[in-house]
Design a protein around this motif. Structure first.
Motif, PDB file in Angstrom:
ATOM      1  N   GLN A  58      -2.908 -15.051 -42.322  1.00  0.00           N
ATOM      2  CA  GLN A  58      -4.266 -14.527 -42.249  1.00  0.00           C
ATOM      3  C   GLN A  58      -4.847 -14.726 -40.852  1.00  0.00           C
ATOM      4  O   GLN A  58      -5.522 -13.824 -40.314  1.00  0.00           O
ATOM      5  CB  GLN A  58      -5.154 -15.222 -43.281  1.00  0.00           C
ATOM      6  N   ALA A  59      -4.607 -15.876 -40.249  1.00  0.00           N
ATOM      7  CA  ALA A  59      -5.110 -16.143 -38.913  1.00  0.00           C
ATOM      8  C   ALA A  59      -4.468 -15.196 -37.896  1.00  0.00           C
ATOM      9  O   ALA A  59      -5.149 -14.673 -37.000  1.00  0.00           O
ATOM     10  CB  ALA A  59      -4.859 -17.595 -38.526  1.00  0.00           C
ATOM     11  N   LEU A  60      -3.181 -14.968 -38.028  1.00  0.00           N
ATOM     12  CA  LEU A  60      -2.504 -14.044 -37.111  1.00  0.00           C
ATOM     13  C   LEU A  60      -2.993 -12.621 -37.293  1.00  0.00           C
ATOM     14  O   LEU A  60      -3.094 -11.867 -36.320  1.00  0.00           O
ATOM     15  CB  LEU A  60      -0.998 -14.126 -37.324  1.00  0.00           C
ATOM     16  N   ARG A  67      -5.958 -11.724 -38.090  1.00  0.00           N
ATOM     17  CA  ARG A  67      -7.311 -11.596 -37.526  1.00  0.00           C
ATOM     18  C   ARG A  67      -7.273 -11.429 -36.014  1.00  0.00           C
ATOM     19  O   ARG A  67      -8.194 -10.896 -35.434  1.00  0.00           O
ATOM     20  CB  ARG A  67      -8.149 -12.818 -37.867  1.00  0.00           C
ATOM     21  N   HIS A  68      -6.249 -11.881 -35.366  1.00  0.00           N
ATOM     22  CA  HIS A  68      -6.210 -11.841 -33.891  1.00  0.00           C
ATOM     23  C   HIS A  68      -5.217 -10.851 -33.434  1.00  0.00           C
ATOM     24  O   HIS A  68      -4.229 -10.685 -33.230  1.00  0.00           O
ATOM     25  CB  HIS A  68      -5.909 -13.228 -33.344  1.00  0.00           C
TER      26      HIS A  68
END
Length: 59
Positions: free
Chosen positions: A54-56, A58-59
């Motif tokens: 999820q973090a990847l 988003r960026h």
């Protein structure tokens, strides 16, 4: 799993081996002895990787 928890787990494994050597005919599994729950560890592992994904995303 933190380093301290891994150290405790390894120490408990050593205790298990020491306790079980005289009784090899009637074995108790290591996971049962130390109370390890693979399903919970697998769920935590998958949840951690889901957060990474999820973090990847988003960026």
């Amino acid at each position: 799993m933190s380093g301290a928890l891994l150290k405790i787990q390894r120490e408990r494994e050593l205790v298990w081996w020491g306790a079980m050597l005289p009784y090899l005919e009637k074995k108790i599994g290591l996971d049962e002895f130390v109370g390890r729950d693979d399903a919970a560890r697998i769920a935590a592992f998958n949840a951690a990787w889901d957060r990474v994904d999820q973090a990847l995303a988003r960026h």
